[in-house]
Design an enzyme around this catalytic site. Structure first.
Site: not given
Ligand code: AMP
Length: 510
Positions: A8, A71, A149, A171
């Site tokens: 992850d 990211k 994800e 999420d």
């Protein structure tokens, strides 16, 4: 065969997991003994890089040599971090984080680790997905698959849950938000619809506290805490800590010192929820939009799964409960579920390849029969010319939320006589106006000789299992093919990736 890991690669934290000898996913602690690793890189004076908690702690004392939230820059061709003479793009910084995770996994497992499944937000577009694959390659990993994800979270959950269910994964991580509706049954996961905002996460909630404290400091002492990077970093860490405190307590205190002045500010949960209400509202709107895309009412949603550290803020489950009439599930650990699901996906792929160690367990044999069907998170189109109005428009070739992998073919025709070539522009987006879409590639098909009006060309759009697009335009009569020329900057050729890998091989990561 060595074991494949699940990674992850988060905005604020990353985690690694592997299937144990019973075929169950387990988190691999890092060299520091932590179950998650801050996605932060600290560049030292001696060409070495530290990744993790030590790097995160250096953000206050030495902010110019620390890189956080990389990211958010994935796929951004304009981003560079300069350290000494060296320049690093987002792929290379992410590769450093991946290198640290790979090394730590190798240390714990006592064997080389090459194969990995890496997760990305469902809403990541083509450029960001490619950048993530390249980061893996630069780190020396064989990227078995990139998965979404929320799909990973469902994999961590779905296989332990026997009944057939329609679930929603909400999420909210450190830097991104995703919401996905999917059907989970034993052995099968089918994504129905997905949407998100890659610029919305816990970090934005921290920003609101920072602004609040800064206003108070300015009023009291006339000092702007956001002017100096070191002070700003210090404030960010204190704001984040206060936010976490507010998840379990009704109020939190934040003390700040700057320019010889000091102030302690008290913030109640109620105030915090008020000042960040607009951020939560943005997630609510996306939830509603996904529900309508999935043509689903709350009555059909069996469970809402909360993933990502920011779902610990009490206002998140409260909002879900208000919307759905039911409390969301706490069955999975929001920080660890995604990495564990990635490890399950790695196990599925290895089992399907016939990996003996995985197939030796009952769980592994079951994985071999697991099917995951994901969908596109964006529409893809082609620019065509309206013959009547002579204006360009976007003709959607692959609609949003199409199950993948997916391949479509269509024929288009030249619009004038003696045409020597056709322009081929691939768009991401569903708006009819190309100006409101992203151009993800563009090329020209040259004919062997001029063609009359109405001459056909065949166009193929392939969306592969990693959710990366391949497009071709073909003159079927002569076999001439124009492959998508990847014009969007920031994309690397295999040679460039290899060159970057060699450079990064020389950087020592701790
Ligand atoms: P993730 O990227 O999923 O690891 O999420 C990290 C984000 O979750 C960061 O913005 C953290 O500040 C936030 N977070 C972690 N724990 C808590 C908590 N107890 N309360 C509120 N936010 C949290």
């Amino acid at each position: 065969m060595s074991r494949a890991i699940g990674i992850d690669l988060g905005t604020t934290f990353s985690a690694i997991a592997v299937l144990n000898e019973f075929g169950k996913a387990e988190i691999i602690p890092n060299a520091e003994g932590e179950r998650v690793t801050p996605s932060v890189a600290y560049f030292g004076d001696d060409d070495s890089v530290v990744v993790g908690t030590v790097a995160k702690n250096s953000a206050v004392s030495d902010p110019y040599n620390v890189v956080e939230f990389i990211k958010r820059q994935m796929g951004n061709a304009d981003y560079v971090f300069t350290h000494g003479d060296a320049e690093y793009g987002p792929e290379q910084i992410s590769a450093l984080i991946l290198k640290k995770l790979k090394q730590d996994a190798e240390r714990l497992l006592g064997e080389a680790v090459n194969d990995a499944v890496i997760t990305v937000p469902a809403y990541f577009d083509d450029a960001r997905r490619r950048a993530t694959i390249n980061a893996g390659k630069i780190a020396g990993l064989n990227v078995l698959r990139i998965i979404n994800e929320p799909t990973a979270a469902a994999l961590a959950y779905g296989l332990t849950n026997a009944s057939e269910q329609r679930i929603m994964v909400y999420d909210l991580g450190g830097g991104t938000f995703d919401v996905t509706v999917m059907d989970v049954a034993r052995g099968e996961i089918t994504v129905v619809a997905t949407d998100g905002d890659h610029m919305l996460g816990g970090n934005d909630f921290d920003d609101q506290i920072m602004l609040y404290v800064n206003d108070a400091f300015k009023r009291e002492h006339g000092v702007d805490l956001l002017r100096e990077v070191e002070v700003q970093q210090d404030l960010r860490q204190r704001a984040e800590a206060a936010k976490k405190t507010l998840s379990s307590r009704p109020s939190a205190k934040i003390s700040m010192s700057a320019s010889g002045r000091r102030l302690t500010v008290e913030l109640t949960r109620e105030q915090f929820e008020q000042m960040t209400g607009h951020l939560l509202e943005r997630t609510k709107m996306l939830v509603e939009s996904v529900m309508s895309e999935a043509k689903t009412g709350w009555g059909q949603v069996d469970t809402v799964l909360l993933v990502g550290g920011s779902t610990r803020m009490p206002m998140v489950p409260q909002m879900i409960e208000r919307m759905s009439g039911r409390a969301p599930s706490r069955a999975i650990n929001p920080d660890e579920a995604v990495a564990m699901g990635a490890a399950v996906q790695a196990g599925i792929l290895m089992a399907q390849k016939g990996d003996a160690a995985i197939l030796a367990t009952a769980e592994g044999r079951r994985l071999a029969n697991t099917r995951v069907t994901d969908v596109t998170s964006h529409a893809f189109g082609i620019v065509l010319m309206d013959d009547r109005t002579k204006t360009e428009y976007n003709q959607v070739m692959i609609a949003k939320n199409t199950p993948i992998p997916h391949e479509v073919h269509d024929h288009f025709y030249t619009i004038s006589n003696n045409q020597e070539r056709v322009r081929f522009v691939v768009l991401q987006g569903q708006d009819r106006d190309p100006a409101n879409c992203n151009t993800i590639g563009e090329t020209e098909l040259e004919f062997d000789r001029p063609k009359p009006r109405g001459y056909p060309v065949r166009v193929t759009y392939q969306y592969d299992a990693n959710m990366v697009m391949h497009c071709y335009m073909e003159d079927e009569k002569t076999g001439r093919i124009a492959e998508l020329h990847i014009s969007q900057s920031g994309r690397m050729s295999d040679r460039e990736v290899e060159a970057k890998k060699r450079l990064m091989d020389r950087v020592k990561v701790d």
